[in-house]
Write an enzyme that holds these catalytic residues in place. Structure first.
Site, mmCIF file in Angstrom:
data_model
loop_
_atom_site.group_PDB
_atom_site.id
_atom_site.type_symbol
_atom_site.label_atom_id
_atom_site.label_comp_id
_atom_site.label_asym_id
_atom_site.label_seq_id
_atom_site.Cartn_x
_atom_site.Cartn_y
_atom_site.Cartn_z
ATOM 1 N N VAL A 62 0.838 -1.214 0.000
ATOM 2 C CA VAL A 62 0.000 0.000 0.000
ATOM 3 C C VAL A 62 0.869 1.258 0.000
ATOM 4 C CG1 VAL A 62 -1.965 -1.100 1.110
ATOM 5 C CG2 VAL A 62 -0.194 -0.069 2.535
ATOM 6 N N SER A 96 5.450 2.552 -0.272
ATOM 7 C CA SER A 96 6.860 2.187 -0.267
ATOM 8 C C SER A 96 7.711 3.428 -0.068
ATOM 9 C CB SER A 96 7.241 1.497 -1.586
ATOM 10 O OG SER A 96 8.608 1.142 -1.591
ATOM 11 N N LYS A 151 5.248 -3.825 7.904
ATOM 12 C CA LYS A 151 6.344 -3.025 7.351
ATOM 13 C C LYS A 151 7.557 -3.944 7.146
ATOM 14 C CE LYS A 151 7.022 1.261 8.740
ATOM 15 N NZ LYS A 151 7.458 2.480 9.481
ATOM 16 N N ASP A 198 8.796 13.290 13.825
ATOM 17 C CA ASP A 198 8.562 13.240 12.379
ATOM 18 C C ASP A 198 7.085 13.512 12.104
ATOM 19 O OD1 ASP A 198 9.168 12.945 9.723
ATOM 20 O OD2 ASP A 198 9.151 10.759 9.736
#
Length: 491
Positions: free
Chosen positions: A81, A83, A190, A324
């Site tokens: 879904v 990358s 992941k 982040d």
């Protein structure tokens, strides 16, 4: 011409691989070291990377969970879904019953053996010693956690827990899905890209050599480039070991246990290795969809306040900050929708997934691989700086920053104080912090890395918050926390 060169430099970083992409992303947050034009250009480095073949994913899953991994995980599609430059993500389904009891212990032993072998393969004897030290510290931490759980059970009249650390970590998720423990649960998986660890280590070696050479040139010594590369190396090594992200998620979930408007994915600990991270899949929408004017004002204001309260808690209550926080990592869950059922045929297993109407509005935070945490002395200084900003004491802000700066070659301290005083009295938070970073670079004042990361997180989230609610005032919202801290210090 300068803008064109920066654009070419960014494209070169994109083509140079994951280490250079991550270095560019990290450098774009260090506005005390690099120009505003450089940081703005390199902040665009959130790139989509061509996905690696399914064969590599299959190989890692076999290595991590055994030849019969298909008994645990079911993939409706072999297409990811998403990358990124480090890993790619799949949506799949996990059988929680298959990872309980002795199977969880088997998966944990397999994970330990795999990480020890990888440490030896990559860094030899030194890597193996490092792995043994990390394992010892993890055992101590798990023992403390077990003692805390045991004392909590005893205080509630329950028998002392004798579960392993893995079972203790998996217990909340199993309990939450007890009624459907034999059914499949949606998960995000992941998986690191192939050859990543070796490529990153070679890139870091070359960066270290380059930083030592550049550091000999006049005008670059104050930057301490070798030190900057070492700081980046720590960050990068954590990015390529997905167990760090799983531990960060676990800690964030613990910190926000009593906060119902913030949510983090739950890592399924028996299914976490250095190369593979399996976590709950959170159905939600990107927050960027709520920036449009057709979204109701009240909803936008609620989202802005939720984000601001979340960040202030991370900084001033927990001292553990998601570093982040760009809009791609912030999702919205809980907007009203009619009840709907989805039927999926997963490897000859029929999965009925009923999605009830969601009413509780929540922010969901992803990608917790990068965090910032201040030492006690730095945290006291950060609070003092923020308090001085709230009170409009610009010269006091300058004095505190100079006193605690990592490196300082300021030639005109009085001018630095005067310019800081002018900034603090005139600007709103986002513009203020951007101007402060510019002033620090002009006067060659270098901040501690985590200090700079937290300030940048405030800048990013304040900008996003003002896009949702132009009246948002983070300084006003922070006053109660700062006053409470000052009052507790006087006791």
């Amino acid at each position: 011409m300068g803008a064109r060169w920066l654009r070419l430099l960014r494209r070169a970083a994109e083509a140079a691989g994951p280490t250079c992409v991550k270095l560019g992303q990290w450098a774009s947050t260090r506005r005390d070291l690099f120009s505003e034009a450089f940081c703005d250009e390199f902040s665009k480095l959130h790139v989509e990377v061509s996905p690696h073949p399914w064969g590599h994913t299959d190989e890692l899953l076999r290595k991590a969970f055994g030849e019969d991994w298909t008994g645990i995980l079911k993939f409706p599609s072999r297409e990811p879904v998403g990358s990124g430059c480090v890993a790619q993500v799949y949506k799949a389904y996990a059988d929680l019953a298959a990872i309980a009891g002795s199977r969880a212990e088997e998966l944990e032993r397999r994970s330990e053996f795999g990480s020890a072998f990888e440490a030896w393969e990559v860094s030899g004897f030194r890597g193996l010693l490092g792995w043994l030290r990390r394992r010892k510290s993890e055992e101590v931490r798990d023992e403390r956690s077990r003692e805390e759980l045991s004392s909590a059970d005893c205080s509630q009249g329950s028998p002392v827990s004798r579960m392993s650390p893995t079972e203790q970590r998996a217990k909340p998720l199993l309990n939450a899905n007890l009624s459907s423990a034999r059914h499949l649960v949606p998960v995000a998986i992941k998986v690191l890209h192939p050859g990543l660890v070796h490529q990153v280590q070679m890139d870091l070696f070359l960066m270290k050599m380059g930083s030592r050479i550049i550091g000999l040139l006049p005008g670059f010594k104050w930057l301490s480039l070798t030190e900057i590369v070492e700081e980046f190396e720590k960050l990068m090594m954590q990015q390529i070991d997905l167990r760090y992200e799983a531990r960060n998620l676990e800690r964030f979930r613990q910190n926000f246990l009593d906060v119902d408007f913030v949510k983090f994915p739950t890592p399924l600990w028996p299914l976490v290795t250095a190369d593979v991270l399996v976590e709950t899949f959170e159905e939600s929408e990107p927050i960027s969809r709520y920036l449009h004017t057709e979204i109701g004002t009240e909803l936008r204001q609620r989202l802005a306040k939720m984000g601001m309260d979340m960040l202030l808690k991370m900084i001033f209550v927990d001292n553990f900050v998601h570093a982040d926080l760009h809009p791609g990592n912030i999702l919205v869950q809980g907007t009203a929708r009619p009840e709907q059922a989805a039927v999926a045929d997963v490897c000859d297993t029929l999965v009925l997934e009923v999605r009830p109407p969601l009413r509780q509005l929540r922010l969901v935070l992803l990608d917790a691989g990068i965090v910032a945490e201040l030492r006690s002395a730095d945290m006291r200084n950060f609070r003092a700086v923020f308090t001085a900003v709230v009170q409009g004491q610009g010269e006091r802000v300058a004095e505190l920053i100079l006193h605690h700066a990592r490196a300082n070659q300021c030639q005109d301290i009085e001018r630095f104080k005067a310019e800081m005083a002018e900034l603090v009295t005139k600007l709103q938070v986002g513009n203020l912090l951007s101007s402060v970073f510019k002033l620090l670079m002009t006067h060659k004042v270098k901040l501690e890395s985590n200090f700079a990361s937290i300030i940048f997180a405030i800048m990013v989230l304040e900008g996003l918050g003002r896009s949702l609610d132009p009246e948002l005032d983070i300084l006003e919202a922070a006053k109660p926390l700062l006053i409470k801290t000052a009052a507790s210090a006087l006791k």
